[in-house]
Design an enzyme around this catalytic site. Structure first.
Site, PDB file in Angstrom:
ATOM      1  N   MET A  58       0.849  -1.191   0.000  1.00 43.63           N
ATOM      2  CA  MET A  58       0.000   0.000   0.000  1.00 43.63           C
ATOM      3  C   MET A  58       0.887   1.245   0.000  1.00 43.63           C
ATOM      4  SD  MET A  58      -3.442  -0.931   1.999  1.00 43.63           S
ATOM      5  CE  MET A  58      -2.849  -0.749   3.666  1.00 43.63           C
ATOM      6  N   HIS A 109       9.433  -3.447   3.277  1.00 42.89           N
ATOM      7  CA  HIS A 109       8.954  -3.743   1.920  1.00 42.89           C
ATOM      8  C   HIS A 109      10.135  -4.085   1.010  1.00 42.89           C
ATOM      9  CE1 HIS A 109       5.734  -0.814   3.269  1.00 42.89           C
ATOM     10  NE2 HIS A 109       5.005  -1.835   2.871  1.00 42.89           N
ATOM     11  N   GLY A 157       5.055  -9.729   4.401  1.00 41.73           N
ATOM     12  CA  GLY A 157       5.855  -9.601   5.619  1.00 41.73           C
ATOM     13  C   GLY A 157       5.159 -10.254   6.803  1.00 41.73           C
ATOM     14  N   GLU A 158       5.968 -10.864   7.678  1.00 39.70           N
ATOM     15  CA  GLU A 158       5.406 -11.580   8.829  1.00 39.70           C
ATOM     16  C   GLU A 158       4.865 -10.658   9.917  1.00 39.70           C
ATOM     17  OE1 GLU A 158       8.188 -14.504  10.300  1.00 39.70           O
ATOM     18  OE2 GLU A 158       7.017 -16.066   9.301  1.00 39.70           O
ATOM     19  N   LYS A 159       5.099  -9.347   9.783  1.00 34.46           N
ATOM     20  CA  LYS A 159       4.550  -8.458  10.805  1.00 34.46           C
ATOM     21  C   LYS A 159       3.025  -8.624  10.853  1.00 34.46           C
ATOM     22  CE  LYS A 159       4.449  -3.962  10.338  1.00 34.46           C
ATOM     23  NZ  LYS A 159       2.986  -3.672  10.459  1.00 34.46           N
ATOM     24  N   GLN A 204      -2.529 -11.878   8.497  1.00 38.73           N
ATOM     25  CA  GLN A 204      -2.807 -11.667   7.067  1.00 38.73           C
ATOM     26  C   GLN A 204      -2.213 -12.804   6.234  1.00 38.73           C
ATOM     27  OE1 GLN A 204      -2.915  -7.788   4.692  1.00 38.73           O
ATOM     28  NE2 GLN A 204      -0.765  -8.366   4.438  1.00 38.73           N
ATOM     29  N   VAL A 260      11.353  -6.786   9.466  1.00 40.01           N
ATOM     30  CA  VAL A 260      12.575  -5.969   9.518  1.00 40.01           C
ATOM     31  C   VAL A 260      12.370  -4.941  10.630  1.00 40.01           C
ATOM     32  CG1 VAL A 260      14.067  -4.378   8.256  1.00 40.01           C
ATOM     33  CG2 VAL A 260      13.006  -6.322   7.060  1.00 40.01           C
ATOM     34  N   ARG A 263       3.105   3.077   9.345  1.00 39.72           N
ATOM     35  CA  ARG A 263       2.464   3.914  10.362  1.00 39.72           C
ATOM     36  C   ARG A 263       3.477   4.598  11.276  1.00 39.72           C
ATOM     37  NH1 ARG A 263      -3.252   2.005  10.866  1.00 39.72           N
ATOM     38  NH2 ARG A 263      -3.373   0.458   9.251  1.00 39.72           N
TER      39      ARG A 263
HETATM   40  O1  PAF Z   1      -0.256  -5.648   3.877  1.00 36.78           O
HETATM   41  C1  PAF Z   1      -0.648  -4.755   3.106  1.00 36.78           C
HETATM   42  O2  PAF Z   1       0.039  -3.747   2.868  1.00 36.78           O
HETATM   43  C2  PAF Z   1      -2.001  -4.889   2.422  1.00 36.78           C
HETATM   44  O3  PAF Z   1      -2.916  -5.513   3.267  1.00 36.78           O
HETATM   45  C3  PAF Z   1      -1.928  -5.618   1.065  1.00 36.78           C
HETATM   46  C4  PAF Z   1      -1.474  -7.043   1.225  1.00 36.78           C
HETATM   47  C5  PAF Z   1      -0.979  -4.856   0.148  1.00 36.78           C
HETATM   48  C6  PAF Z   1      -3.312  -5.625   0.426  1.00 36.78           C
HETATM   49  O4  PAF Z   1      -3.796  -4.341   0.203  1.00 36.78           O
END
Ligand code: PAF
Length: 293
Positions: A30, A37, A147-149, A153, A176, A187
């Site tokens: 995002m 990332h 990412g595992e954070k 998800q 990381v 954030r």
């Molecule tokens: O983890 C994120 O940044 C979002 O949930 C993702 C996987 C890009 C989906 O919008």
């Protein structure tokens, strides 16, 4: 690196590599990119021929309009970072491009969404699934990197892949952290210098919890983490929540089976056990996790 804003351009750019049997990776983001990332992109770079990174703040995964409005948007800086990280394609669509029709799809994930983030962010994981399915359909990656954070998800994404039967390998990459231990997150840029300075206490508390788990029960460790965070003081009034009179307000800390995400009662209940936490600090919602077993 190509910066692509439309689905048609994306399809055109991927047609030849696909015909030539090149492996295509997707790193969904995002934006507001940080080293966390970039670690996903570096890993994708070493394991695939073509790396596509999507930069899209997905409105339908936000159940709180204020959170969506405040989400950092730094597209130009993001594209520069992606070029330096040697991504091949930055896919930066508008909301209209991603969702030309109203979205009616709803996904369910059973018990794994009934814990932690699920009940607190109704519709969030369904919104994540909708955007990921759209991205998977467009990019048709062999691998997708997360990412595992956002530990829950990843479980949801693995479940999605089972539901839709796509041959995509989900690659989970370690968190990381900054040198002081704070998990990198988009954030974090919303933290004041004082909040940023105290935020590493979250991970420090989780590390101490792992030490305690050698002699204390699951329930004791859980209570200790919540109490420890709630009792951290500061002389800086800007850090104190006027409603709770605390600096850190944990929303939850759960100690769960790392596959089913169901809370464990005993350390012997599962081979893999993680602790997942969400904490508010000066109005910023921070997430972290640690492995116990
Ligand atoms: O983890 C994120 O940044 C979002 O949930 C993702 C996987 C890009 C989906 O919008």
């Amino acid at each position: 690196m190509k910066i692509i804003n439309t689905v048609a351009e994306l399809q055109a750019a991927l047609a030849t590599p696909r015909q030539n049997g090149k492996s295509i990776a997707l790193v969904p983001t995002m934006g507001a990119l940080h080293e966390g990332h970039l670690s996903l992109i570096h890993r994708a770079r070493t394991e695939n021929d073509i790396v596509v990174v999507s930069v899209f703040v997905n409105p339908i995964q936000f159940n709180n309009p204020e959170d969506l409005a405040k989400y950092p948007r730094t597209v130009d800086a993001d594209c520069q970072k992606l070029a330096s990280a040697q991504a091949d394609i930055a896919f930066v669509p508008s909301v209209e491009e991603m969702y030309p029709q109203p979205v009616n799809d709803v996904y369910h994930f059973g018990p794994i969404e009934e814990v932690m983030e699920g009940p607190r962010r109704p519709g969030h994981f369904s919104g994540v699934a909708v955007v990921l399915r759209r991205l998977f359909d467009l990019v048709q990656p062999v691998r997708a990197y997360f990412g595992e954070k956002d530990f829950q998800q990843i479980a949801v994404v693995r479940n999605l892949i089972e539901q839709i039967h796509y041959p995509i390998e989900i690659v989970a990459c370690p968190i990381v952290r900054a040198d002081d231990g704070l998990a990198l997150s988009s954030r974090n840029m919303r933290l004041s210098p004082a909040a940023r300075a105290i935020a590493p206490r979250i991970y420090a508390t989780l590390q101490s919890a792992v030490e305690r788990s050698k002699t204390a029960s699951v329930a004791e460790v859980k209570e200790w983490v919540l109490d420890t965070l709630r009792n951290i003081n500061s002389d800086d009034a800007t850090l104190i929540n006027p409603d709770t009179h605390t600096v850190f307000d944990p929303e939850y800390f759960e100690i769960v089976n790392d596959t089913t995400l169901q809370p464990v009662n005993e350390w012997s209940d599962a081979d893999g056990i993680v602790g997942c936490i969400t904490v508010w600090l000066t109005g910023v919602r921070l997430i972290d996790m640690i492995r116990f077993r």
